[in-house]
Design a protein around this motif. Structure first.
Motif, mmCIF file in Angstrom:
data_model
loop_
_atom_site.group_PDB
_atom_site.id
_atom_site.type_symbol
_atom_site.label_atom_id
_atom_site.label_comp_id
_atom_site.label_asym_id
_atom_site.label_seq_id
_atom_site.Cartn_x
_atom_site.Cartn_y
_atom_site.Cartn_z
ATOM 1 N N VAL A 1 0.841 -1.193 0.000
ATOM 2 C CA VAL A 1 0.000 0.000 0.000
ATOM 3 C C VAL A 1 0.885 1.256 0.000
ATOM 4 N N TYR A 2 1.946 1.234 0.797
ATOM 5 C CA TYR A 2 2.851 2.388 0.795
ATOM 6 C C TYR A 2 3.511 2.576 -0.575
ATOM 7 N N LEU A 3 3.834 1.485 -1.233
ATOM 8 C CA LEU A 3 4.420 1.612 -2.575
ATOM 9 C C LEU A 3 3.419 2.218 -3.546
ATOM 10 N N GLN A 4 2.154 1.837 -3.398
ATOM 11 C CA GLN A 4 1.142 2.400 -4.292
ATOM 12 C C GLN A 4 0.915 3.871 -4.007
ATOM 13 N N ILE A 5 0.977 4.236 -2.725
ATOM 14 C CA ILE A 5 0.870 5.654 -2.378
ATOM 15 C C ILE A 5 2.037 6.417 -3.007
ATOM 16 N N LYS A 6 3.228 5.873 -2.871
ATOM 17 C CA LYS A 6 4.412 6.467 -3.498
ATOM 18 C C LYS A 6 4.205 6.650 -4.994
ATOM 19 N N ALA A 7 3.723 5.581 -5.647
ATOM 20 C CA ALA A 7 3.543 5.631 -7.098
ATOM 21 C C ALA A 7 2.581 6.749 -7.476
ATOM 22 N N THR A 8 1.512 6.892 -6.707
ATOM 23 C CA THR A 8 0.534 7.943 -6.986
ATOM 24 C C THR A 8 1.136 9.330 -6.779
#
Ligand SMILES: [Zn+2]
Lengths: 186, 99
Positions: free
Chosen positions: B61-68
């Motif tokens: 989830v943190y990686l997806q937040i980063k990606a966004t």
């Protein structure tokens, strides 16, 4: 050969083009922030693409970005391991739990797309200024902790604690909106 | 960093000394994903994320937040170009070394 993804007529090669190639830039951005090194980041994304290609026939086509980021994380672990061969220990196989699970297993819990982006933006806008500023500098502009600390005139530890708290709030917001599962929420 | 040393001491008792407890990993996961942990800690956190589904999902989830959040950040064009070409090769010819 036919694949498991949503388009039954899609070959693995076509599925790879459809689901993986459009995400290359995203993967590189995330890899750059994880490795802090351009050459390592590029290698990591290449690793990720190879793994994705090998796994594409088992991918159902839902949330390719989430699927790829999990693969990227697993590839990153194995690269660390390779750099420190004395630490191989019991984790030799290198296939992780998430990678071997059926794809829809994790996709169920981590939905991505416009809604996800929207919740993140919304959560960011609601953060107190001093938290949002750190997220802007580090995550949006790509500064290091140290760079952000210098730019804001605060200690590095302050940057870290504000940044981590800010992202935790964003994650809480995603959980509250039902887009991701609570997992190990704290 | 004092915080890291403190967390290191909070390993799960009676197990492999290399196994960090979930509570320690939760404290370290963002540092890890920012490339800010040392080699040994990275190894330990990565290993935990591999083995622990809950912490693994949290990291993702943190990686997806980063990606966004990073969506508008510039990336080196030449690297993107090389990776695209690599991907196109894969899509056309399959894995290197396989028929
Ligand atoms: Zn855990």
């Amino acid at each position: 050969m036919a694949a498991a993804h949503d388009h039954p007529a899609l070959t693995d090669e076509a599925a790879f083009e459809l689901y993986v190639l459009p995400e290359v830039e995203v993967l590189l951005r995330v890899a750059l922030s994880m490795t802090r090194n351009a050459a390592d980041a590029e290698d990591l994304v290449q690793d990720t693409m190879l793994r994705a290609f090998r796994g594409i026939s088992r991918f159902d086509g839902r949330y390719p970005r989430a699927w790829l980021l999990t693969i990227l994380r697993n590839a990153h672990v194995n690269r660390n391991r390779r750099r420190r061969p004395e630490l191989l220990r019991d984790a030799d196989a290198g296939t992780s739990l998430l990678e071997t699970q059926t794809p829809d297993d994790s996709a169920e819990e981590v939905a991505v797309g416009q809604t996800f982006d929207h919740v993140v933006e919304d959560a960011l806008a609601r953060l107190p200024d001093r938290y949002r500023r750190v997220v802007e500098l580090v995550d949006m502009e790509g500064l290091s902790y140290r760079g952000a600390a210098e730019s804001l005139g605060v200690p590095v530890g302050t940057v870290m604690s504000r940044l981590h708290r800010a992202r935790r709030r964003i994650r809480d917001q995603l959980i509250a909106s039902g887009l991701v599962s609570a997992g190990s929420r704290r | 960093m004092r915080a890291l040393r403190y967390l290191r001491r909070r390993r799960r008792p009676h197990t492999d000394s290399a196994v960090l407890a979930c509570e320690a990993v939760v404290e370290l996961v963002q540092l890890y994903l920012d490339g800010a942990t040392d080699d040994l800690t990275s190894e330990e956190v990565g290993h935990h994320l591999d083995m622990c589904r809950r912490c693994g999902l949290q990291a993702d989830v943190y990686l997806q937040i980063k990606a966004t959040l990073a969506a508008n950040r510039p990336v080196p064009d030449d690297a993107v170009e090389r990776l695209r070409r690599f991907g196109e090769q894969l899509a056309v010819h399959g894995l290197p070394g396989s028929p």
